[in-house]
Enzyme design. Structure first.
Site, mmCIF file in Angstrom:
data_model
loop_
_atom_site.group_PDB
_atom_site.id
_atom_site.type_symbol
_atom_site.label_atom_id
_atom_site.label_comp_id
_atom_site.label_asym_id
_atom_site.label_seq_id
_atom_site.Cartn_x
_atom_site.Cartn_y
_atom_site.Cartn_z
ATOM 1 N N LYS A 70 29.326 20.220 37.286
ATOM 2 C CA LYS A 70 28.301 19.431 36.595
ATOM 3 C C LYS A 70 27.838 20.075 35.293
ATOM 4 O O LYS A 70 27.212 19.408 34.466
ATOM 5 C CB LYS A 70 27.104 19.175 37.510
ATOM 6 C CG LYS A 70 26.299 20.392 37.911
ATOM 7 C CD LYS A 70 25.206 20.017 38.898
ATOM 8 C CE LYS A 70 24.406 21.222 39.366
ATOM 9 N NZ LYS A 70 23.620 21.848 38.292
ATOM 10 N N ASP A 71 28.154 21.367 35.084
ATOM 11 C CA ASP A 71 27.784 22.037 33.832
ATOM 12 C C ASP A 71 28.787 21.785 32.710
ATOM 13 O O ASP A 71 28.505 22.097 31.549
ATOM 14 C CB ASP A 71 27.670 23.551 34.037
ATOM 15 C CG ASP A 71 26.511 23.947 34.933
ATOM 16 O OD1 ASP A 71 25.545 23.161 35.021
ATOM 17 O OD2 ASP A 71 26.566 25.030 35.541
ATOM 18 N N ARG A 77 13.057 30.741 42.305
ATOM 19 C CA ARG A 77 12.436 29.420 42.475
ATOM 20 C C ARG A 77 11.767 29.312 43.847
ATOM 21 O O ARG A 77 10.630 28.844 43.959
ATOM 22 C CB ARG A 77 13.485 28.318 42.305
ATOM 23 C CG ARG A 77 14.062 28.247 40.912
ATOM 24 C CD ARG A 77 14.992 27.059 40.757
ATOM 25 N NE ARG A 77 15.778 27.164 39.530
ATOM 26 C CZ ARG A 77 16.359 26.151 38.917
ATOM 27 N NH1 ARG A 77 16.231 24.929 39.401
ATOM 28 N NH2 ARG A 77 17.069 26.330 37.817
ATOM 29 N N CYS A 109 24.822 16.181 29.594
ATOM 30 C CA CYS A 109 24.621 16.646 30.971
ATOM 31 C C CYS A 109 23.155 16.908 31.288
ATOM 32 O O CYS A 109 22.812 17.156 32.441
ATOM 33 C CB CYS A 109 25.458 17.886 31.253
ATOM 34 S SG CYS A 109 25.002 19.342 30.301
ATOM 35 N N ARG A 167 16.882 14.823 35.388
ATOM 36 C CA ARG A 167 17.346 13.799 36.333
ATOM 37 C C ARG A 167 16.528 13.828 37.621
ATOM 38 O O ARG A 167 16.056 12.793 38.105
ATOM 39 C CB ARG A 167 18.838 14.038 36.656
ATOM 40 C CG ARG A 167 19.376 13.187 37.805
ATOM 41 C CD ARG A 167 20.762 13.654 38.227
ATOM 42 N NE ARG A 167 20.789 15.066 38.602
ATOM 43 C CZ ARG A 167 20.449 15.532 39.790
ATOM 44 N NH1 ARG A 167 20.041 14.706 40.749
ATOM 45 N NH2 ARG A 167 20.503 16.829 40.048
ATOM 46 N N ARG A 168 16.349 15.007 38.184
ATOM 47 C CA ARG A 168 15.561 15.125 39.411
ATOM 48 C C ARG A 168 14.105 14.746 39.154
ATOM 49 O O ARG A 168 13.492 14.033 39.943
ATOM 50 C CB ARG A 168 15.643 16.556 39.953
ATOM 51 C CG ARG A 168 17.012 16.937 40.499
ATOM 52 C CD ARG A 168 17.117 18.435 40.719
ATOM 53 N NE ARG A 168 18.390 18.811 41.332
ATOM 54 C CZ ARG A 168 18.903 20.029 41.287
ATOM 55 N NH1 ARG A 168 18.256 20.997 40.649
ATOM 56 N NH2 ARG A 168 20.056 20.292 41.879
ATOM 57 N N ARG A 205 12.716 27.092 35.734
ATOM 58 C CA ARG A 205 14.016 27.705 35.501
ATOM 59 C C ARG A 205 14.115 28.918 36.399
ATOM 60 O O ARG A 205 13.165 29.330 37.029
ATOM 61 C CB ARG A 205 14.165 28.140 34.036
ATOM 62 C CG ARG A 205 14.352 27.029 33.023
ATOM 63 C CD ARG A 205 15.704 26.326 33.099
ATOM 64 N NE ARG A 205 16.848 27.224 33.067
ATOM 65 C CZ ARG A 205 17.398 27.723 31.975
ATOM 66 N NH1 ARG A 205 16.883 27.446 30.791
ATOM 67 N NH2 ARG A 205 18.459 28.508 32.042
#
Length: 342
Positions: free
Chosen positions: A89-90, A163, A250, A139-140, A157
């Site tokens: 996805k990156d 996190r 992206c 997106r999230r 981040r």
């Protein structure tokens, strides 16, 4: 371009370039073990740094796609390593001259999940008003705001551990992380609530890895093909063709997921575009034959055209523009162009 011909010898270890993060190393180690098991060829990891790893700025501020992959590709093209592993996805959807996508190993769980160190909520709906949910993904964030407008989305981040640590202090009630990353780090115990695609649509090609080598390195490409998983490759080809067909980067709030649909290699592809504040979320689906990469890409482009015609163009036009100059090599390809790297 420098090519290390001496490493074509099957007795010489392949050099695998990877980012230094714990998750990137775990992914690269997983790929290395699979390659060794399939071919008998040993693989040594080479740790590299990327711009994305060195900055705490929100990802959308970098102004270009491919922020996590450029350093790896430069090392590969310079002949410092034989191949690299990316979170698929990156990767920008535009091809990179001199490189080839040699393998897409079997895909991990593509879903997102709510996670917290001391027991996350059972579901997004179980979060109380005012709950603080951390994510660095537009997106999230857009989909959470649309589904649960009573919670506060906090920009985030850092690596998985840092996190999760912010949920231990009470600063955050939960964070949204990829199931695939938690699985590869052995941290699925931190997950109580996988988020189904109907709630939060994954990023195109989420959960998949991309193994990339030089286009002129046939021996390495042959070794990597031993771990290629055709169903995973076809699914992500459809998803990334959808992303490319939208002409969206992206970091845009775009989601897609392809799953088998009956017999004969057909796929059902679900796609989504959203406004970052969650005020508009548009979903559409398409299904069709996808037994070859060309068919899978055609399915993705067809869904992109449908979604754009049904209002997706207006949704994408409402996206804030990232600051900084975009690298033209990182622009998604036009829908009529070949997808190249997937």
């Amino acid at each position: 371009m420098t090519t290390n011909h001496h490493r074509a010898d099957p007795g010489t270890p392949l050099l695998l370039g990877t980012r230094k993060s714990k998750l990137a190393v775990a992914q690269a180690s997983w790929a290395a073990r699979r390659i060794t098991a399939a071919t008998g060829r040993s693989v040594n990891l080479v740790l590299l740094s990327s711009e994305g790893d060195e900055s705490d700025a929100p990802i959308e501020r970098f102004g270009s796609t491919g922020v996590f992959v450029t350093a790896l590709r430069k090392a590969l093209l310079a002949g410092k390593v034989d191949f690299v592993v990316h979170s698929f996805k990156d990767l920008p959807t535009a091809p990179e001259a001199g490189l080839r996508l040699a393998a897409v190993p079997v895909r991990e769980d593509p879903r997102d999940a709510l996670a917290a160190s001391a027991g996350p909520p059972a579901s997004l709906g179980a979060l109380p008003p005012g709950a603080r949910v951390g994510t660095g993904s537009p997106r999230r964030a857009a989909q959470i705001r649309a589904r649960a407008p009573y919670v506060t989305v906090v920009p985030l981040r850092g690596n998985v551990d840092s996190r999760l640590a912010r949920t231990e202090t009470g600063e955050l009630d939960a964070v949204v992380l990829a199931m695939a990353g938690l699985s590869r780090l052995g941290r699925l115990n931190a997950v109580a609530a996988p988020l189904e695609p109907g709630i939060v649509m994954p990023a195109p090609s989420q959960g998949a890895l991309a193994l990339e080598c030089r286009a002129d390195d046939a021996p390495t490409a042959a070794a990597l093909r031993a771990v290629d998983d055709a169903p995973s490759r076809l699914a992500v080809t459809a998803e990334r063709a959808f992303l490319a067909g939208l002409d969206a980067g992206c970091t845009s709030p775009v989601g897609a997921l392809a799953v088998p649909d009956g017999e004969g290699g057909a796929l059902r592809l679900d796609g989504l575009v959203a406004v970052p504040d969650g005020s508009s979320v548009l979903r559409r689906s398409a299904n069709g034959p996808a037994a070859t990469p060309a068919e899978a890409a055609a399915l993705g482009r067809r869904l992109a055209r449908t979604l754009l015609a049904d209002g997706g163009a207006d949704v994408l036009a409402a996206q804030p523009q990232a600051t900084g100059g975009a690298d033209p090599r990182s622009r998604p390809v036009h829908p009529s162009q070949p997808i190249g790297h997937g």
